[in-house]
Design a protein around this motif. Structure first.
Motif, short mmCIF file in Angstrom:
data_model
loop_
_atom_site.label_atom_id
_atom_site.label_comp_id
_atom_site.label_asym_id
_atom_site.label_seq_id
_atom_site.Cartn_x
_atom_site.Cartn_y
_atom_site.Cartn_z
N ASP A 165 0.82 -1.21 0.00
CA ASP A 165 0.00 0.00 0.00
C ASP A 165 0.86 1.26 0.00
OD1 ASP A 165 -2.35 -1.49 0.00
OD2 ASP A 165 -2.53 -1.47 2.19
N ARG A 182 4.02 1.47 -0.99
CA ARG A 182 4.73 1.51 -2.27
C ARG A 182 3.83 2.03 -3.39
NH1 ARG A 182 5.92 -3.50 -2.60
NH2 ARG A 182 4.48 -4.12 -4.24
N SER A 183 2.60 1.56 -3.42
CA SER A 183 1.65 1.99 -4.44
C SER A 183 1.36 3.48 -4.33
CB SER A 183 0.37 1.17 -4.31
OG SER A 183 -0.57 1.57 -5.26
N LEU A 184 1.17 3.96 -3.11
CA LEU A 184 0.90 5.38 -2.89
C LEU A 184 2.09 6.24 -3.33
CD1 LEU A 184 -0.83 7.69 -1.76
CD2 LEU A 184 0.23 7.24 0.46
N LYS A 234 4.47 5.44 -5.41
CA LYS A 234 4.61 5.33 -6.87
C LYS A 234 3.64 6.27 -7.57
CE LYS A 234 4.24 2.31 -10.81
NZ LYS A 234 3.81 1.04 -11.37
N CYS A 235 2.39 6.26 -7.13
CA CYS A 235 1.37 7.11 -7.73
C CYS A 235 1.75 8.59 -7.61
CB CYS A 235 0.03 6.83 -7.06
SG CYS A 235 -1.33 7.78 -7.75
N LEU A 236 2.20 8.98 -6.43
CA LEU A 236 2.59 10.37 -6.22
C LEU A 236 3.80 10.76 -7.07
CD1 LEU A 236 2.09 10.54 -2.37
CD2 LEU A 236 0.73 11.73 -4.09
N GLU A 262 4.82 9.33 -9.90
CA GLU A 262 4.44 9.35 -11.32
C GLU A 262 3.58 10.56 -11.65
OE1 GLU A 262 4.70 4.66 -12.58
OE2 GLU A 262 2.74 5.44 -11.95
N SER A 263 2.75 11.00 -10.71
CA SER A 263 1.90 12.17 -10.98
C SER A 263 2.71 13.45 -11.11
CB SER A 263 0.84 12.33 -9.88
OG SER A 263 1.43 12.80 -8.68
N GLU A 295 9.82 -0.24 -9.43
CA GLU A 295 9.45 -0.77 -8.13
C GLU A 295 10.27 -2.00 -7.75
OE1 GLU A 295 5.05 -0.82 -7.14
OE2 GLU A 295 5.03 -0.73 -9.34
#
Length: 140
Positions: A39, A41-43, A45-47, A49-50, A57
């Protein structure tokens, strides 16, 4: 655009900001992100990439060390920045930092952890970490 990582130390109510200016890390450059909590890592990554960064990863210390080893023998393009949790299965972020020191990888390393005592901070500094941030980490 500069990348700022902000760690909020809830115990001391202190905010620490580590900023990499645009001469060090620019949009489109790569960030190797190692975090065993899916969770988190996903958060992150999303931030990342945005804000325009390419994220590679690693789900644990083993994947992280495999990537660093592959970079050392020119099988992968080196990342422009490494962000790693300290406590991960098999290899820790500190193990990776030692490996980076002995390799041709020149990317700055930012360590993140919910568990960082003075001894860990001191060792991270000695090993050349650009920063050691306590979780939770926010992106600005």
């Amino acid at each position: 655009m500069p990348l700022s990582l902000v760690a909020i130390d809830t115990e001391a109510e202190v905010t620490i900001t580590t900023q990499f200016d645009s001469t060090e890390l620019q949009q489109g450059q790569s960030v190797l992100l190692a975090e065993d909590d899916e969770d988190v890592r996903s958060l992150l990554k999303c931030l990342l990439e945005s804000t325009g960064y390419h994220v590679i990863e690693a789900k644990d210390g083993m994947e992280l060390m495999c990537f660093i080893s592959a970079v050392a023998v020119d099988e992968h393009v080196p990342p422009d920045l490494i962000i790693s949790d300290i406590r991960m299965p098999i290899f820790s972020g500190l193990d990776m930092l030692r490996a980076v020191q002995r390799s041709s990888v020149s990317a700055p390393v930012v360590l993140i952890s919910a568990y960082s005592d003075e001894a860990t901070r001191s060792l991270a500094d000695q090993l050349g970490a650009a920063a050691l941030l306590r979780k939770p980490v926010a992106m600005d």
